[in-house]
Design a protein around this motif. Structure first.
Motif, PDB file in Angstrom:
ATOM      1  N   LEU A   1      34.142  43.027  26.017  1.00  0.00           N
ATOM      2  CA  LEU A   1      33.808  41.617  26.230  1.00  0.00           C
ATOM      3  C   LEU A   1      32.291  41.421  26.222  1.00  0.00           C
ATOM      4  O   LEU A   1      31.803  40.291  26.163  1.00  0.00           O
ATOM      5  CB  LEU A   1      34.386  41.112  27.559  1.00  0.00           C
ATOM      6  N   GLY A   2      31.558  42.532  26.338  1.00  0.00           N
ATOM      7  CA  GLY A   2      30.103  42.459  26.448  1.00  0.00           C
ATOM      8  C   GLY A   2      29.681  41.630  27.647  1.00  0.00           C
ATOM      9  O   GLY A   2      28.702  40.898  27.607  1.00  0.00           O
ATOM     10  N   GLU A   3      30.432  41.769  28.732  1.00  0.00           N
ATOM     11  CA  GLU A   3      30.206  40.873  29.867  1.00  0.00           C
ATOM     12  C   GLU A   3      30.349  41.630  31.194  1.00  0.00           C
ATOM     13  O   GLU A   3      31.156  42.564  31.292  1.00  0.00           O
ATOM     14  CB  GLU A   3      31.264  39.762  29.814  1.00  0.00           C
ATOM     15  N   SER A   4      29.571  41.202  32.193  1.00  0.00           N
ATOM     16  CA  SER A   4      29.666  41.784  33.540  1.00  0.00           C
ATOM     17  C   SER A   4      30.359  40.807  34.473  1.00  0.00           C
ATOM     18  O   SER A   4      30.234  39.595  34.307  1.00  0.00           O
ATOM     19  CB  SER A   4      28.271  42.054  34.113  1.00  0.00           C
ATOM     20  N   PHE A   5      31.047  41.352  35.459  1.00  0.00           N
ATOM     21  CA  PHE A   5      31.731  40.522  36.454  1.00  0.00           C
ATOM     22  C   PHE A   5      31.321  40.968  37.840  1.00  0.00           C
ATOM     23  O   PHE A   5      31.346  42.161  38.151  1.00  0.00           O
ATOM     24  CB  PHE A   5      33.252  40.621  36.259  1.00  0.00           C
ATOM     25  N   GLU A   6      30.933  39.983  38.668  1.00  0.00           N
ATOM     26  CA  GLU A   6      30.463  40.267  40.034  1.00  0.00           C
ATOM     27  C   GLU A   6      31.622  40.145  41.002  1.00  0.00           C
ATOM     28  O   GLU A   6      32.420  39.212  40.897  1.00  0.00           O
ATOM     29  CB  GLU A   6      29.423  39.213  40.456  1.00  0.00           C
ATOM     30  N   PHE A   7      31.663  41.075  41.955  1.00  0.00           N
ATOM     31  CA  PHE A   7      32.667  40.985  43.024  1.00  0.00           C
ATOM     32  C   PHE A   7      31.957  40.944  44.363  1.00  0.00           C
ATOM     33  O   PHE A   7      31.073  41.761  44.624  1.00  0.00           O
ATOM     34  CB  PHE A   7      33.598  42.209  42.991  1.00  0.00           C
ATOM     35  N   ARG A   8      32.360  40.006  45.219  1.00  0.00           N
ATOM     36  CA  ARG A   8      31.895  39.991  46.609  1.00  0.00           C
ATOM     37  C   ARG A   8      32.612  41.104  47.356  1.00  0.00           C
ATOM     38  O   ARG A   8      33.673  41.566  46.922  1.00  0.00           O
ATOM     39  CB  ARG A   8      32.283  38.669  47.292  1.00  0.00           C
ATOM     40  N   ALA A   9      32.060  41.517  48.506  1.00  0.00           N
ATOM     41  CA  ALA A   9      32.793  42.447  49.360  1.00  0.00           C
ATOM     42  C   ALA A   9      34.081  41.764  49.818  1.00  0.00           C
ATOM     43  O   ALA A   9      34.056  40.607  50.245  1.00  0.00           O
ATOM     44  CB  ALA A   9      31.944  42.831  50.563  1.00  0.00           C
ATOM     45  N   TRP A  10      35.209  42.439  49.646  1.00  0.00           N
ATOM     46  CA  TRP A  10      36.553  41.976  50.031  1.00  0.00           C
ATOM     47  C   TRP A  10      37.032  40.743  49.261  1.00  0.00           C
ATOM     48  O   TRP A  10      37.898  40.027  49.706  1.00  0.00           O
ATOM     49  CB  TRP A  10      36.668  41.779  51.550  1.00  0.00           C
ATOM     50  N   GLU A  11      36.465  40.561  48.069  1.00  0.00           N
ATOM     51  CA  GLU A  11      36.999  39.517  47.191  1.00  0.00           C
ATOM     52  C   GLU A  11      38.317  40.003  46.583  1.00  0.00           C
ATOM     53  O   GLU A  11      38.403  41.131  46.120  1.00  0.00           O
ATOM     54  CB  GLU A  11      35.992  39.203  46.066  1.00  0.00           C
ATOM     55  N   PRO A  12      39.357  39.150  46.584  1.00  0.00           N
ATOM     56  CA  PRO A  12      40.644  39.571  46.004  1.00  0.00           C
ATOM     57  C   PRO A  12      40.751  39.293  44.499  1.00  0.00           C
ATOM     58  O   PRO A  12      40.159  38.339  44.003  1.00  0.00           O
ATOM     59  CB  PRO A  12      41.655  38.696  46.747  1.00  0.00           C
ATOM     60  N   ILE A  13      41.489  40.155  43.791  1.00  0.00           N
ATOM     61  CA  ILE A  13      41.996  39.811  42.453  1.00  0.00           C
ATOM     62  C   ILE A  13      43.497  39.619  42.644  1.00  0.00           C
ATOM     63  O   ILE A  13      44.194  40.547  43.088  1.00  0.00           O
ATOM     64  CB  ILE A  13      41.796  40.935  41.414  1.00  0.00           C
ATOM     65  N   PHE A  14      43.992  38.427  42.345  1.00  0.00           N
ATOM     66  CA  PHE A  14      45.430  38.150  42.457  1.00  0.00           C
ATOM     67  C   PHE A  14      46.129  38.820  41.281  1.00  0.00           C
ATOM     68  O   PHE A  14      45.824  38.536  40.125  1.00  0.00           O
ATOM     69  CB  PHE A  14      45.654  36.635  42.461  1.00  0.00           C
ATOM     70  N   MET A  15      47.069  39.738  41.567  1.00  0.00           N
ATOM     71  CA  MET A  15      47.683  40.552  40.516  1.00  0.00           C
ATOM     72  C   MET A  15      49.094  40.102  40.159  1.00  0.00           C
ATOM     73  O   MET A  15      49.477  40.113  39.013  1.00  0.00           O
ATOM     74  CB  MET A  15      47.745  42.026  40.967  1.00  0.00           C
ATOM     75  N   GLU A  16      49.903  39.757  41.167  1.00  0.00           N
ATOM     76  CA  GLU A  16      51.322  39.527  40.860  1.00  0.00           C
ATOM     77  C   GLU A  16      51.989  38.648  41.896  1.00  0.00           C
ATOM     78  O   GLU A  16      51.725  38.772  43.086  1.00  0.00           O
ATOM     79  CB  GLU A  16      52.048  40.883  40.819  1.00  0.00           C
ATOM     80  N   ILE A  17      52.874  37.771  41.425  1.00  0.00           N
ATOM     81  CA  ILE A  17      53.780  37.060  42.333  1.00  0.00           C
ATOM     82  C   ILE A  17      55.181  37.612  42.131  1.00  0.00           C
ATOM     83  O   ILE A  17      55.579  37.903  40.993  1.00  0.00           O
ATOM     84  CB  ILE A  17      53.756  35.526  42.100  1.00  0.00           C
ATOM     85  N   SER A  18      55.912  37.818  43.220  1.00  0.00           N
ATOM     86  CA  SER A  18      57.329  38.180  43.157  1.00  0.00           C
ATOM     87  C   SER A  18      58.072  37.153  44.000  1.00  0.00           C
ATOM     88  O   SER A  18      58.224  37.307  45.213  1.00  0.00           O
ATOM     89  CB  SER A  18      57.555  39.598  43.685  1.00  0.00           C
TER      90      SER A  18
END
Ligand code: AVJ
Length: 323
Positions: free
Chosen positions: A267-284
């Motif tokens: 992607l030629g791109e950087s992504f910043e994460f805060r401490a304890w930032e969530p990535i939502f992965m899945e709903i069941s």
């Protein structure tokens, strides 16, 4: 073929860019299933906490005759179409019984994974030499449309294993409404729903003691590293599962354990994460019977019969098209 896999790759990268640029961040659970992800899901199905597969197998094993009768499987020739067939273990119980009753049908598993279809075909051809099996590789709806044009056979469509759980309720309405549009009056839809139950039982299924579900989630970051040249350090993320009892939704997240920057080469791109930032992965999503009834009605169906396991953990719901 070349161009379709190139398109797929672009969609994957674009979806990742979109999800990691959003607030809150998310990745789509449909990307879990590379070879390693599929292997880990097999391992999940064997976990003591993961009751879903065993509950649905129990339904198929104990209610085979009733399912056969509710399908009207001895009446007219039909196409038994399975969406996202996987390894076909549950379906083989039905197929075995249907063949012994001399039902006339074609078994048509549809899957996006050509590899999954090959494994399934080989297994079924060995187990059922008399079965007519025709695999269809590709997108569900496109494939269903061409199938509808090809034969006049009545269609019985299987969507098992609580795969519907990975859709939000709004997405589920969209999915079944599209399906309804390619179905005719006497066609049937047979869907596996995981039911609402003790929230601790549900949470445990998505937060197992051995940490296989955590690995399954983290594998997607590994996939991004391998396929898109990302530099996620897996030790800097941890799996977190939550169950919301009012929505009836289990959700899983990967939590960034510290402030960090991840670079994705393709992607030629950087992504910043805060401490304890969530990535939502899945709903069941978990259902109750009222939700299932109104979902059917909202999409142009009516519930014809429900088949439960003894503990009522799971239901396979048979839907008929409302003309
Ligand atoms: C394949 C969507 C039914 O949501 O229970 C299992 C996937 N994710 N453990 C589910 C899954 C974490 C599974 N489905």
């Amino acid at each position: 073929m070349q161009s379709s896999s190139a398109t797929k790759q672009n969609t994957f990268a674009e979806d990742v860019r979109h999800g990691l640029s959003a607030t809150p961040k998310f990745l789509s659970s449909k990307y879990f299933y590379d070879d390693e992800g599929s292997r880990l899901f097999q391992e999940i199905m064997e976990l003591p906490e993961y009751y879903l597969t065993r509950a649905e197998s129990e339904i198929f094993q104990t209610r085979t005759k009733e399912i056969f009768e509710a399908f009207g499987a001895n009446e007219t020739k039909f196409d038994l179409i399975e969406l996202g067939a996987g390894d076909g273990t549950k379906t083989s119980v039905l197929v075995n019984y249907f063949l012994r009753q001399n039902a006339e049908f074609n078994y048509i598993p549809i899957d996006i994974s050509a590899e999954a279809l090959n494994v399934l075909t080989e297994k079924f051809e060995k187990q059922f030499p008399n079965l007519s099996i025709k695999t269809e590789q590709g997108d569900y709806f496109k494939t269903l449309k061409t199938l509808g044009a090809k034969t006049d056979n009545r269609k019985i469509i299987l969507f098992l294993g609580s795969n519907i759980g990975n859709f939000s309720q709004a997405q589920a309405v969209g999915f079944f409404t599209n399906l309804r549009d390619v179905m005719k009056e006497n066609d049937l839809l047979f869907i596996g729903f995981d039911l609402q139950k003790n929230p601790k039982t549900i949470l445990d299924a998505y937060d197992d003691a051995k940490g296989v579900t955590a690995k399954f989630n983290l594998n997607l970051l590994n996939r991004l590293n391998r396929e898109l040249g990302a530099n996620f350090n897996l030790d800097d993320f941890s799996h977190y599962a939550a169950y919301h009892p009012i929505e009836g939704a289990a959700r899983s997240f990967l939590m960034s354990r510290r402030e960090q920057t991840v670079f994705i080469e393709s992607l030629g791109e950087s992504f910043e994460f805060r401490a304890w930032e969530p990535i939502f992965m899945e709903i069941s999503q978990k259902y109750n019977l009222a939700m299932i009834c109104s979902l059917a009605e909202d999409c142009g169906f009516r519930v014809e019969a429900n088949f439960f396991d003894a503990r009522r953990y799971f239901v396979d719901s048979l839907w008929k098209v409302v003309p």
